[in-house]
Design a protein around this motif. Structure first.
Motif, short mmCIF file in Angstrom:
data_model
loop_
_atom_site.label_atom_id
_atom_site.label_comp_id
_atom_site.label_asym_id
_atom_site.label_seq_id
_atom_site.Cartn_x
_atom_site.Cartn_y
_atom_site.Cartn_z
N SER A 135 -16.94 -0.75 -12.80
CA SER A 135 -16.90 0.59 -13.17
C SER A 135 -15.35 1.26 -13.23
CB SER A 135 -17.52 1.41 -11.92
OG SER A 135 -16.82 1.20 -10.82
N CYS A 136 -14.54 0.15 -13.10
CA CYS A 136 -13.15 0.30 -13.34
C CYS A 136 -12.66 -0.25 -14.45
CB CYS A 136 -12.10 -0.13 -12.04
SG CYS A 136 -12.56 0.40 -10.39
N ASP A 137 -11.47 0.12 -14.76
CA ASP A 137 -10.75 -0.17 -16.26
C ASP A 137 -9.39 -1.19 -16.02
OD1 ASP A 137 -12.37 1.27 -18.18
OD2 ASP A 137 -11.49 2.99 -16.92
N VAL A 138 -8.79 -0.63 -14.82
CA VAL A 138 -7.47 -1.13 -14.58
C VAL A 138 -7.56 -1.66 -13.04
CG1 VAL A 138 -5.03 -0.97 -14.59
CG2 VAL A 138 -6.06 0.18 -16.37
N PHE A 139 -7.09 -2.86 -12.73
CA PHE A 139 -6.80 -3.38 -11.41
C PHE A 139 -5.32 -3.41 -10.89
CE2 PHE A 139 -6.71 -6.27 -7.82
CZ PHE A 139 -7.87 -5.71 -7.01
N VAL A 140 -4.79 -2.59 -10.00
CA VAL A 140 -3.46 -2.36 -9.67
C VAL A 140 -3.38 -3.33 -8.30
CG1 VAL A 140 -1.68 -1.00 -8.94
CG2 VAL A 140 -3.53 -0.19 -10.40
N PHE A 141 -2.37 -4.45 -8.30
CA PHE A 141 -2.22 -5.32 -7.19
C PHE A 141 -0.78 -5.30 -6.78
CE2 PHE A 141 -2.73 -9.48 -5.22
CZ PHE A 141 -3.79 -9.24 -4.41
N PRO A 142 -0.28 -4.23 -6.10
CA PRO A 142 1.30 -4.58 -5.92
C PRO A 142 1.83 -4.99 -4.40
CG PRO A 142 0.02 -2.42 -4.87
CD PRO A 142 -0.99 -3.39 -5.37
N SER A 143 1.09 -6.28 -4.05
CA SER A 143 1.66 -6.99 -3.10
C SER A 143 2.93 -7.45 -3.13
CB SER A 143 0.57 -8.09 -2.78
OG SER A 143 -0.59 -7.68 -2.35
N LEU A 144 3.75 -7.21 -2.08
CA LEU A 144 5.18 -7.88 -2.15
C LEU A 144 5.12 -9.40 -2.16
CD1 LEU A 144 6.65 -5.36 0.15
CD2 LEU A 144 6.59 -5.19 -2.13
N PHE A 145 4.08 -10.01 -1.70
CA PHE A 145 3.86 -11.53 -1.53
C PHE A 145 2.35 -11.94 -1.44
CE2 PHE A 145 3.27 -15.26 0.79
CZ PHE A 145 4.02 -16.26 0.14
N SER A 204 0.97 -1.13 -0.15
CA SER A 204 -0.04 -0.12 -0.05
C SER A 204 0.77 1.42 -0.02
CB SER A 204 -0.93 0.02 1.35
OG SER A 204 -0.25 -0.29 2.36
N HIS A 205 2.05 1.24 0.50
CA HIS A 205 3.14 2.50 0.42
C HIS A 205 3.44 2.66 -0.76
CE1 HIS A 205 5.43 -1.12 1.06
NE2 HIS A 205 6.63 -0.66 0.58
N ILE A 206 3.72 1.64 -1.57
CA ILE A 206 4.02 1.65 -3.19
C ILE A 206 2.96 2.61 -3.73
CG2 ILE A 206 4.72 0.41 -4.96
CD1 ILE A 206 6.16 -1.47 -3.27
N LEU A 207 1.71 1.98 -3.54
CA LEU A 207 0.76 2.46 -4.10
C LEU A 207 0.38 3.97 -3.98
CD1 LEU A 207 -1.52 1.45 -6.30
CD2 LEU A 207 -2.97 0.57 -4.37
N GLU A 225 2.62 6.13 -3.07
CA GLU A 225 3.76 6.86 -3.73
C GLU A 225 3.14 7.06 -5.17
OE1 GLU A 225 8.31 6.96 -4.59
OE2 GLU A 225 7.71 5.65 -2.64
N VAL A 226 2.93 6.04 -5.82
CA VAL A 226 2.68 5.98 -7.45
C VAL A 226 1.44 6.65 -7.66
CG1 VAL A 226 1.79 4.56 -9.21
CG2 VAL A 226 3.59 3.54 -7.92
N ILE A 227 0.33 6.80 -6.79
CA ILE A 227 -0.32 7.80 -7.24
C ILE A 227 -0.15 9.13 -6.96
CG2 ILE A 227 -2.71 8.38 -6.09
CD1 ILE A 227 -3.38 5.50 -5.17
N ASN A 228 0.31 9.39 -6.09
CA ASN A 228 1.02 10.81 -5.83
C ASN A 228 1.82 11.31 -7.10
OD1 ASN A 228 -0.12 11.24 -3.09
ND2 ASN A 228 1.92 10.39 -1.97
N ARG A 229 2.65 10.58 -7.66
CA ARG A 229 3.26 10.81 -8.78
C ARG A 229 2.64 10.84 -9.85
NH1 ARG A 229 8.65 6.93 -8.94
NH2 ARG A 229 8.93 8.03 -10.86
N LEU A 230 1.58 10.23 -10.26
CA LEU A 230 0.87 10.17 -11.32
C LEU A 230 -0.12 11.45 -11.10
CD1 LEU A 230 -0.86 6.37 -11.58
CD2 LEU A 230 0.88 7.75 -12.92
N SER A 231 -0.50 11.81 -9.94
CA SER A 231 -1.41 13.04 -9.92
C SER A 231 -0.54 14.21 -10.14
CB SER A 231 -1.63 13.15 -8.12
OG SER A 231 -2.57 12.19 -7.96
N GLN A 232 0.94 14.11 -10.04
CA GLN A 232 1.66 15.18 -10.38
C GLN A 232 2.11 15.37 -11.85
OE1 GLN A 232 4.98 14.87 -7.91
NE2 GLN A 232 3.95 15.51 -6.06
#
Length: 220
Positions: free
Chosen positions: A111-121, A51-54, A56-63
């Motif tokens: 209602s979504c297009d892309v499902f993001v699943f960043p689990s480490l394990f 979730s911490h990765i997600l 950070e990625v959302i913050n970067r995409l927003s910029q």
């Protein structure tokens, strides 16, 4: 096999399945890519879930210059902390949603297009399978069992687990070229809807025991 020195004939890998409702509900029409691509995630909040990765990625995409929205389904006790982790701009992009019944979850995935699943394990990662059955383009970390189901860049996308830059880049490219999403959506549902059912799980389980029993009886 290597750890317990067990005969291969005594081991059978039987993949899980999505609940019947994910299969039986009619698929939504996705003939055209939506102007604003909606990303989604369903799961617990925690370090192993990425979730911490997600965040950070959302913050970067927003910029960046790409347009998107994000639907994040998780335990209600985690929502306030997640909101505080996002930048003010990112907060406008994300809709945090508490756990819901499966019937509601089907509609949310649709209602979504892309499902993001960043689990480490993950031993498997059934939430991503449910998304594939509903015809979503899935992006998963390499540390989840879903790589047994996904062929990279054919019916989904696999990124190195824990690699924030890799996840950002692949999502950015999808948002820049949303036509690619449609192809992956079609291949995702095509490769999962017929095979990953509980009827198949039951049949494979029974067959495994029958095979073992047949070997035992032949030696008695």
């Amino acid at each position: 096999l290597s750890r317990y020195h067990t005969s291969a004939s005594k081991i059978r890998v039987i993949h899980q399945a999505a609940a019947d409702i994910f299969h039986h509900q009619p698929l939504p029409s996705k003939d055209a890519v939506r102007r604003t691509v909606t990303l989604g995630y369903v799961g617990w909040t925690g370090e192993t879930k990425g979730s911490h990765i997600l965040v950070e990625v959302i913050n970067r995409l927003s910029q960046s210059q790409v347009t998107f929205s994000f639907k994040w389904v998780t335990h209600p006790a985690s929502i306030e902390q997640l909101i505080s982790s996002l930048s003010p701009l990112a907060r406008l992009k994300v809709d945090f949603i508490p756990w819901m019944a499966q019937e509601e979850l089907v509609s949310l995935l649709d209602s979504c297009d892309v499902f993001v699943f960043p689990s480490l394990f993950e031993g498997f990662g059934k939430a991503a399978l449910e998304a594939m059955v509903r015809g979503l383009c899935v992006v998963v970390g390499s540390g989840v069992g879903m790589r047994d189901l996904i062929t990279h860049d054919k019916n989904g996308l696999i990124v190195p687990s824990g690699d924030t830059n890799a996840l950002f880049e692949i999502l950015y490219q999808l948002l820049e070229h949303p036509e690619r999403i449609s192809v992956l959506q079609y291949e995702a549902q095509k490769s999962t809807r017929q095979r990953y059912t509980w009827e198949r799980v039951a049949a494979e389980t029974v067959k495994f025991y029958e095979d073992l029993a047949a070997v035992k009886w032949s030696k008695s």
